[in-house]
Each structure stands twice: as structure tokens, then as C-alpha cells.
Design an enzyme around this catalytic site. Sequence first.
Site, short mmCIF file in Angstrom:
data_model
loop_
_atom_site.label_atom_id
_atom_site.label_comp_id
_atom_site.label_asym_id
_atom_site.label_seq_id
_atom_site.Cartn_x
_atom_site.Cartn_y
_atom_site.Cartn_z
N ASP A 8 0.87 -1.16 0.00
CA ASP A 8 0.00 0.00 0.00
C ASP A 8 0.92 1.23 0.00
OD1 ASP A 8 -2.46 1.50 0.33
OD2 ASP A 8 -1.89 1.76 2.43
N ASP A 10 -0.13 5.11 0.95
CA ASP A 10 -0.33 6.15 1.94
C ASP A 10 -0.31 5.59 3.36
OD1 ASP A 10 -0.66 8.03 -0.13
OD2 ASP A 10 -2.74 7.42 -0.37
N ASP A 183 -1.24 -0.32 6.11
CA ASP A 183 -1.56 0.32 7.38
C ASP A 183 -3.04 0.24 7.72
OD1 ASP A 183 -2.94 3.39 6.97
OD2 ASP A 183 -2.12 2.40 5.22
#
Length: 225
Positions: A8, A10, A183
Site C-alpha cells: 500500500d 499512503d 496500514d
Amino acid sequence: MTNIALFDLDHTLLPIDSDHAWGAFTQAIGWCDPAEFGARNDAFFAQYQAGTLDVHEYVRFATEAVRLRGPEAAAQAHRRFMQEVVRPAILPAARELVERHREAGDRILIITATNEFVTRPIADALGVQELIAVRLARGADGWITGDIDGVPSMREGKVHRFEEWLGANGLAWDRIVTTFYSDSMNDLPLLEKVTHPVATNPDPRLRQVAQERGWRILDLFNQKK
């Protein structure tokens, strides 16, 4: 077997949300009304964190200023965004993590719910060629329309888009070993599918899930540089 490292973007490889940061940047350069745009941008970000975001509505909002300004002005603004916002946010720990997988011979892929206009130059800056991002539909003039092309790479859509990528590359789940760094609780569908899920700088809900399931937890940005 093919080893694939999925990231991922961001709050995983970047300590910022590039989509939200791009919106803030367009405010700073006078492309939109700061009060109105800022409030809506913050509201959409909160919806994303809560897992309630309507991604089609958000992409229409997030790309409006770009659509109105046109490709030349948009490209120029994004170069400045990269220089002023993104490149200073790319930390050594993130580069080193990607490089370890590269040195191991893994195929490296960024898979993000942020659109391709914002993220393609960021992936390039990280040295990652293969990117799955929200595809933007284009009109007869070749410029973006504000709509999404195909399935957005968000929540269950990340699984769908990754499986599309596997098929296009002559691969299948039983022929790969996958490590996925994320995250966000939004990425739980893909984290549950991969061989090695890694909760990376995880939000509180994902941290709890990772602890309960014995997944690796990596607090990448808390490491000494």
C-alpha cells in the site's frame, strides 16, 4: 514460485496520505476555495478511515480542479507537488524496505486506493514500475472525466485488481508467494488473501486484528534512521 512484494502507499510507504495532501496542495496554489474544499477533503478522509467512503463520489471531487485546469497545468502542478510535498516525505526506511525486496529478486508492486494521476509519479520516485491505482476514465479528448475506469482498487477491489494483474502476467494464487504491507483496515480483504500479511504503521483497528491473528507488525516510521 514467484515472490511478490505488495505495498500500500499512503501511511505505509509514505507517512502522509498523498490524495489528501494533493487536495491541500491545490488549495495552497489557489485552485479551489480553501474553506469549502478543505472541509470536504477532511470529511472524505475521515470517511476513508472509517471504511465508509464512496470512492466514486470522492474521485469526482478530488479530480475536479485537475479536470478544469487541463493536462499541461496539472502536470506542472504535480511536479511542484512532488518537489515540495512528496519527495521530502519519502523516508530512508521506506526506500530500504523496497530495496530489500528488490535485492531478494521479488516482483514489487504498489497497490493503492489513490488515483493514478496522483500516484504514478510517486511510484516512479520510489523506483517501483508496477502500480495498481484507481484508473481514471478519459473522454474523447483524452483528458480525465472524473469517473473511474473499471473496478476501483479499494477494499475488496484491491483483490479484484490484483487478480486481474495476476491473469495479465500469467500468474495465479497457487503459483506465487505474496507479502503485503498495509496500514489500513480497509485492506483487510487483501491482507487475508496473501501469504504473509504485514500490518505496517497500522491503524488501531488493524493493529488489534494483527495482534489477534499473530500477523507481523512493522512500525516502519518509528525506526531509527
